[in-house]
Scaffold this active site. Structure first.
Site, mmCIF file in Angstrom:
data_model
loop_
_atom_site.group_PDB
_atom_site.id
_atom_site.type_symbol
_atom_site.label_atom_id
_atom_site.label_comp_id
_atom_site.label_asym_id
_atom_site.label_seq_id
_atom_site.Cartn_x
_atom_site.Cartn_y
_atom_site.Cartn_z
ATOM 1 N N ARG A 191 5.709 2.598 -38.937
ATOM 2 C CA ARG A 191 5.405 2.419 -37.338
ATOM 3 C C ARG A 191 4.637 3.352 -36.856
ATOM 4 N NH1 ARG A 191 10.911 4.532 -34.108
ATOM 5 N NH2 ARG A 191 10.655 6.884 -35.089
ATOM 6 N N CYS B 121 -4.254 0.791 -35.482
ATOM 7 C CA CYS B 121 -5.687 1.006 -35.052
ATOM 8 C C CYS B 121 -5.747 0.649 -33.661
ATOM 9 C CB CYS B 121 -6.694 0.519 -35.661
ATOM 10 S SG CYS B 121 -8.388 0.450 -35.140
ATOM 11 N N ASN C 187 6.129 1.979 -27.848
ATOM 12 C CA ASN C 187 6.982 2.967 -27.917
ATOM 13 C C ASN C 187 6.543 4.149 -28.355
ATOM 14 O OD1 ASN C 187 10.177 3.542 -28.051
ATOM 15 N ND2 ASN C 187 9.580 4.217 -30.025
ATOM 16 N N GLU C 188 6.578 5.230 -27.693
ATOM 17 C CA GLU C 188 6.038 6.527 -28.140
ATOM 18 C C GLU C 188 4.762 6.344 -28.554
ATOM 19 O OE1 GLU C 188 8.785 8.566 -30.443
ATOM 20 O OE2 GLU C 188 9.988 9.181 -28.928
ATOM 21 N N CYS D 289 -6.690 6.672 -35.028
ATOM 22 C CA CYS D 289 -7.213 6.063 -36.184
ATOM 23 C C CYS D 289 -8.599 6.608 -36.309
ATOM 24 C CB CYS D 289 -6.994 4.611 -35.857
ATOM 25 S SG CYS D 289 -7.781 3.642 -37.092
ATOM 26 N N GLU E 202 14.898 7.898 -23.536
ATOM 27 C CA GLU E 202 15.811 8.124 -24.645
ATOM 28 C C GLU E 202 16.318 9.497 -24.830
ATOM 29 O OE1 GLU E 202 13.954 7.518 -28.694
ATOM 30 O OE2 GLU E 202 13.021 5.813 -27.977
ATOM 31 N N GLU F 137 17.062 5.777 -39.980
ATOM 32 C CA GLU F 137 17.974 6.336 -38.732
ATOM 33 C C GLU F 137 19.429 6.054 -38.645
ATOM 34 O OE1 GLU F 137 15.426 5.186 -35.420
ATOM 35 O OE2 GLU F 137 14.494 7.137 -35.665
ATOM 36 N N LYS F 138 19.958 5.771 -40.158
ATOM 37 C CA LYS F 138 21.397 5.711 -40.169
ATOM 38 C C LYS F 138 22.363 6.321 -40.027
ATOM 39 C CE LYS F 138 21.230 6.002 -45.154
ATOM 40 N NZ LYS F 138 19.808 6.091 -45.348
HETATM 41 C C1 GLA Z 1 12.133 8.261 -31.048
HETATM 42 C C2 GLA Z 1 11.839 6.919 -31.002
HETATM 43 C C3 GLA Z 1 13.292 6.093 -31.529
HETATM 44 C C4 GLA Z 1 13.901 6.750 -32.490
HETATM 45 C C5 GLA Z 1 14.295 7.934 -31.862
HETATM 46 C C6 GLA Z 1 15.228 9.039 -32.980
HETATM 47 O O1 GLA Z 1 12.360 8.914 -29.831
HETATM 48 O O2 GLA Z 1 11.378 6.242 -29.952
HETATM 49 O O3 GLA Z 1 12.770 4.652 -31.837
HETATM 50 O O4 GLA Z 1 13.324 7.000 -33.728
HETATM 51 O O5 GLA Z 1 12.966 8.861 -32.049
HETATM 52 O O6 GLA Z 1 15.580 10.130 -32.219
HETATM 53 ZN ZN ZN Z 2 -9.183 2.209 -35.877
#
Ligand code: GLA
Ligand code: ZN
Length: 685
Positions: free
Chosen positions: A114, A118, A152-153, A158, A311, A359-360
């Protein structure tokens, strides 16, 4: 950006990934009831759901998502709807290798993972635009949807051929000619002169990383490319319904892109908060808390309005070296502190612990045991009840008269430069030395950058502003001319926006004249070495001397009064070299701090200075160690005061006037007791 709030309540939410449980209907059927018990009022849906939403190219399956959104809504739970771009489906990676990122060492990442795409790939942009358009058509008018969570984040860079080509185009637009680029990057050094645009490549660890103008422009380009990727995502969302606000979640102190630039494309900022709580021997959490609150202040300052805590973990984070859970009562403390610094939400990663995958073992509201009688569940649920009572705080403002200038581009440049202290020039450390005493004594602080308007502030702190860009020097001078007070420091005003050193006395562009000093030389210290600042003329009560470390700058006074001088024990050095000065300039005053002074100096100096400028802390008292306070002003003018105890000892705060506990209604006349790791929300009695 206009302010749009579709749901004017404190959000209490979580990342919800029902796609992990599609084969376990008995789990899914419990979720809503359990969320209600946890007093959750919103969930972030679909963050990593692309392979479910578009299982094969062009085959979209939104019915399940629609059903979940409407069931949640029917049960009082709103949806923060994510675009799924943070992780791509396998079919896409397989069919279109261009969507997969090429790392700085020129390796194309394999399928999967994840946050590794690019940002230039036309295929990926088109795929994102297509799915976002359809998501918007289907959900942008859904009463359950209150916010778009884009990607997300968003992170990384690239180095593929497409990105290289786009970088060259960006450079052509910026410089026009290769001559101009060569001049800006000082490429005659080491025979690096470019004679063809095709010779330009992004920085490569195996190649030449010494062209700092290139490194800097590459970071600017990555920011621009990330921002245009973000805008490609948001355009179809906004086109369908501009009233749904848009955010993306930032990571604490991540400097791969300039977040302040990204924020210009958002309606609301948000961040993900994962400090290494409980890593001290004595249970004093104020170090981590101060860093977290600083980033909350940074996040709030970007758009000058409340942000979302997108988060945090209700218990532990599984990627720390040691994954300690928040101790009893501590979750409430961290949440109240985030709200105190401007958060309008407390959201979790994640609702339910994954059964498998990376992340389990991460903390979550629901654990594998699927029980609601756990301590964590109880604390989450209690916090939710508290948040339900805080509608009046939602949208409340922070009134800061103090600003700290922390410019992301200057930060990049000063850390890329070789010398005077490699590996740890310490600009962020110095910035935090300024922030800490304000945090400890309850002063509201905004963070500004080289582009921000400084009017409205009384005190402008300018730690290590190595690079001057965008007229910032003139605006600092004007700020003081018109009556403001600025505190400048060592290692400032050295380079221009291309990271070319000024051919003049420094700090350049008028800042030396402003401070009434002139730079002579830098004297960096090895770890463990110290010098001393002797106060020779205290503008207000200060200690006789303070310890200095890391980097000492020798300056000559040129109009400034000398308040402190160096003492080195070095008989070869003159004993009157200034390291703390003051200079009246126009209607204001400029101070200059020449070295990394110990925290005690800033603690003695800054709050006193603020006080003399008529800036007041949120409460007129001396807070015991480990206790911090912040305030927000509600839309009706009510002042909400938040007091946090970051230690595991009982504390007591002397009150200058009676305060009422907003939650219990209890009145405190002259003393406020705080239990270990306790936090209180108070209003005037
Ligand atoms: C990040 C991600 C989440 C998850 C958390 C775990 O902030 O955005 O998807 O992976 O970390 O701490
Ligand atoms: Zn690229």
């Amino acid at each position: 950006m206009q302010t749009v709030t579709l749901y004017p309540h404190m959000l209490h939410g979580c990342d919800y990934n029902p796609e992990q449980w599609f084969d376990r209907p008995e789990i899914l059927s419990q979720d809503i009831l359990q969320m209600q018990q946890a007093n959750i009022n919103c969930v972030s849906l679909g963050i990593f759901a692309w392979s479910v939403l578009e299982p094969a190219e062009g085959e979209y399956c939104f019915d399940r998502l629609a059903e979940i959104i409407s069931t949640l809504y029917a049960n009082g739970i709103r949806t923060v709807l994510a675009t799924p771009s943070a992780a791509r489906p396998m079919w896409m990676d397989m069919k279109y290798p261009e969507v997969r990122r090429v790392t700085a060492d020129r390796i194309r990442v394999p399928l999967g993972g994840r946050h590794n795409h690019c940002y230039t790939s036309p295929v990926l942009r088109e795929k994102v635009r297509a799915i976002n358009t359809l998501l918007a058509k289907r959900f942008a008018h859904d009463p359950g949807v209150i916010l778009w969570h884009v990607g997300n984040e968003i992170q990384g860079e690239c180095h593929c051929g497409l990105c290289q080509a786009a970088f060259r185009e960006w450079l052509k637009a910026r410089y026009g000619t290769l001559d101009a680029l060569n001049a800006a990057w000082w490429t005659s050094f080491w025979s690096n002169t470019y004679t063809d645009w095709a010779q330009i490549e992004s920085p490569d660890p195996a190649g030449d990383t010494g062209i700092q103008g290139l490194a800097l422009d590459w970071k600017r380009f990555c920011t621009a490319q990330t921002r245009s990727f973000l805008e490609n995502e948001t355009a179809p969302l906004r086109a369908e319904n501009p009233l749904i606000p848009v955010t993306t979640n930032f990571m604490q102190f991540y400097d791969g892109v300039n977040y302040r630039a990204l924020a210009k494309s958002l309606d609301v900022t948000s961040w993900d908060c994962y400090p290494t709580w409980h890593c001290t021997p004595d249970g004093d959490e104020s170090g981590q808390a101060c860093l977290a609150d600083a980033f909350s202040d940074i996040c709030r300052s970007m758009l000058k309005k409340p942000f979302l805590l997108m988060e945090n973990t209700p218990s532990h984070t599984n990627w720390h070296a040691v994954c300690r859970p928040k101790t009893w009562g501590f979750h409430r403390l961290t949440a109240i502190s985030a709200i105190a610094h401007g958060a309008d939400s407390i959201q979790y990663f994640q609702w339910r612990q994954s059964r498998g995958g990376n992340e389990k073992l991460h903390g979550a509201v629901m654990t594998h045991a699927n029980r609601t009688d756990t301590r964590v569940f109880q604390e989450v649920s209690d916090l939710g009840r508290t948040l339900q009572r805080l509608d009046a705080v939602c949208g409340a403002r922070t009134n800061a008269r103090i600003a700290i200038l922390y410019d992301p581009e200057s930060h990049w440049a000063v850390n890329a430069a070789k010398g005077p202290r490699n590996g740890d020039i310490g600009d962020t450390d110095l910035m935090m030395r300024f922030y800490l005493p304000f945090w400890k004594s309850g002063y509201a602080v905004d963070f500004v950058d080289a582009e921000t308007d400084f009017s409205g502030y009384h005190l402008l702190c300018v730690p290590m502003l190595y690079m001057l860009r965008n007229d910032v020097a003139k605006r600092i001078c004007d700020f003081v001319l018109l009556g403001g007070t600025a505190v400048l420091t060592l290692h400032s005003g050295i380079a221009d926006e291309h990271d070319l050193c000024f051919m003049s006395d420094t700090p350049a562009q008028g800042l030396a004249e402003l401070a009434g000093i002139r730079y002579l030389e830098s004297d960096p210290l090895y770890d463990g070495q110290h010098e001393t600042m002797h106060i020779v003329k205290a503008p207000f009560p200060l200690a006789e001397s303070y310890r200095l470390e890391k980097l000492c700058e020798r300056v000559a006074p040129a109009g400034a009064e000398v308040l402190g001088v160096y003492g080195t024990g070095n008989p070869c050095m003159p004993d009157d070299l200034p390291c703390l000065t003051r200079h009246a300039f126009g209607r204001g005053t400029a101070y200059y701090v020449g070295a990394f002074a110990e925290d005690r100096f800033f603690a003695d100096f800054l709050p006193e200075l603020a006080e003399r400028l008529g800036v007041r802390p949120v409460l007129d008292t001396t807070f015991p160690h480990g206790v911090a306070a912040a305030a927000r002003q509600g839309l009706d003018g009510t002042e909400y005061l938040f007091i946090m105890n970051w230690t595991r000892e009982q504390k007591s705060v002397n009150l200058p006037y009676a305060l009422k506990d907003f939650e219990s209604g209890k009145i405190y006349q002259s003393k406020l007791p705080l239990s270990p790791y306790g936090a209180k929300i108070l209003v005037k009695a």
